[in-house]
Design an enzyme around this catalytic site. Structure first.
Site, PDB file in Angstrom:
ATOM      1  N   ARG A  97      36.600   3.225-112.711  1.00 47.81           N
ATOM      2  CA  ARG A  97      35.512   4.162-112.436  1.00 47.81           C
ATOM      3  C   ARG A  97      34.515   4.187-113.588  1.00 47.81           C
ATOM      4  O   ARG A  97      34.812   3.710-114.691  1.00 47.81           O
ATOM      5  CB  ARG A  97      36.072   5.581-112.236  1.00 47.81           C
TER       6      ARG A  97
ATOM      7  N   ASP B  68      34.261  10.348-112.792  1.00 43.75           N
ATOM      8  CA  ASP B  68      35.667   9.934-112.716  1.00 43.75           C
ATOM      9  C   ASP B  68      36.074   9.600-111.282  1.00 43.75           C
ATOM     10  O   ASP B  68      37.163   9.076-111.052  1.00 43.75           O
ATOM     11  CB  ASP B  68      36.575  11.039-113.270  1.00 43.75           C
ATOM     12  N   ASN B  69      35.230   9.923-110.315  1.00 45.69           N
ATOM     13  CA  ASN B  69      35.501   9.599-108.914  1.00 45.69           C
ATOM     14  C   ASN B  69      34.507   8.565-108.383  1.00 45.69           C
ATOM     15  O   ASN B  69      34.316   8.455-107.179  1.00 45.69           O
ATOM     16  CB  ASN B  69      35.417  10.857-108.035  1.00 45.69           C
TER      17      ASN B  69
ATOM     18  N   ASP C 101      38.504   8.324-103.971  1.00 43.65           N
ATOM     19  CA  ASP C 101      38.848   9.629-104.544  1.00 43.65           C
ATOM     20  C   ASP C 101      38.083  10.797-103.955  1.00 43.65           C
ATOM     21  O   ASP C 101      37.508  11.606-104.671  1.00 43.65           O
ATOM     22  CB  ASP C 101      38.634   9.607-106.066  1.00 43.65           C
TER      23      ASP C 101
END
Length: 310
Positions: free
Chosen positions: A3, A74-75, A84
């Site tokens: 990511r 982070d996704n 995610d």
């Protein structure tokens, strides 16, 4: 599954930061962009490809009413994929500022804001990559992001109404903007609208569409504009059908369907789980035994906000 946030992490470490970033970038290139392995400026080119993929991905999200819900770095995939999603949704009735994550009180990840959050994420990646890339080149390439996104979005939205975006210029863009407003004011189920439009046989009888709108007048007015656009392009119902049947699925998996499958699975019955998998893999097929899933979402389930633990 690497990511943007992974690059942020290594960019912020004090020891071996540059070495680790190169190692991580080499891994991403090997996994997702192998054609770049022996290229000059391969890290810059990796970024360019991600920008292009992200512009296309976000355009497709918007075209089909998909809401991610938690689009933090982070996704956000380095491969340009959808990953995610905790609280997520395919839109029920159209609402441009719809929020599917009930903790997103400011609407940062609202439907309408998604392309701009993606753009913000890519600038965060530039900040992480500047230790191994020419930062100015990355920033210059970002100037193309919104125009790439807009072109893909308008091309696809025109196909969803059976038209050719290249034939009408700005007027065509206004037709799509007018449609979105009409859908929102009508409280119309988003994807069901396009499926029924695909199968429309006459402008004299719009009941198959108007009868499922809470308020009909905005859509009636849009159909006046749509008919003019069709006339200008010499577009017939038959020619539009051939375009639309390829891009307007009969079924979109909505959260109320998934919830029903979850409740049955909790009781040990996985039949609906397996059936929904078949529908997801073949959304253009008839699946006549599940005709109810091709109808508008019941209002009590429409545009429900979820949490990460839902």
């Amino acid at each position: 599954w690497i990511r943007i946030g992974t690059f942020e992490f290594f960019a912020r470490t004090k020891e071996n930061s540059q070495k680790n970033l190169k190692q991580l970038a080499d891994y991403v290139i090997k996994q997702s962009y192998p054609e770049l392995e022996n290229e000059d400026e391969k890290y810059e080119k990796m970024f360019y490809k991600l920008v292009d993929k992200t512009a296309e991905l976000l355009a497709l999200w918007q075209v089909y009413g998909f809401q991610h819900g938690v689009m933090n770095t982070d996704n956000f995939s380095m491969a340009g994929l959808t990953i995610d999603y905790g609280p997520y949704a395919f839109m029920d009735y159209f609402e441009k500022n719809a929020i599917c994550n009930h903790t997103d009180v400011e609407g940062r990840y609202s439907y309408n804001n998604q392309p701009f959050v993606a753009r913000w994420n890519l600038f965060v990646l530039i900040n992480a990559l500047k230790k191994i890339c020419d930062e100015e080149k990355l920033e210059n390439y970002m100037k193309f992001y919104l125009s790439i996104h807009k072109k893909i979005y308008l091309d696809m939205m025109n196909k969803r109404v059976g038209l050719d975006a290249s034939k009408s210029g700005d007027a065509n863009q206004f037709l799509i903007i007018e449609l979105l407003g009409a859908l929102e004011f009508s409280k119309m189920d988003y994807n069901v609208f396009f499926y029924r439009l695909t199968n429309l046989k006459s402008f004299n009888d719009l009941s198959s569409i108007l009868d499922i709108a809470v308020f009909q007048d905005p859509l009636r007015k849009w159909f006046d504009s749509y008919k003019r656009a069709c006339d200008e392009q010499n577009s017939s119902f038959e020619s539009r059908f051939e375009i639309m049947k390829k891009v307007n699925p009969k079924y979109i998996l909505k959260n109320y369907m998934l919830q029903e499958a979850i409740e049955k699975a909790d009781e040990g019955d996985y039949t609906l789980v397996n059936e929904l998998l078949k529908i997801a893999q073949n959304p253009f097929d008839e699946h006549e035994e599940f005709e109810r899933f091709a109808q508008p979402t019941p209002m009590k389930f429409a545009n429900i906000k979820l949490s990460c633990s839902s």
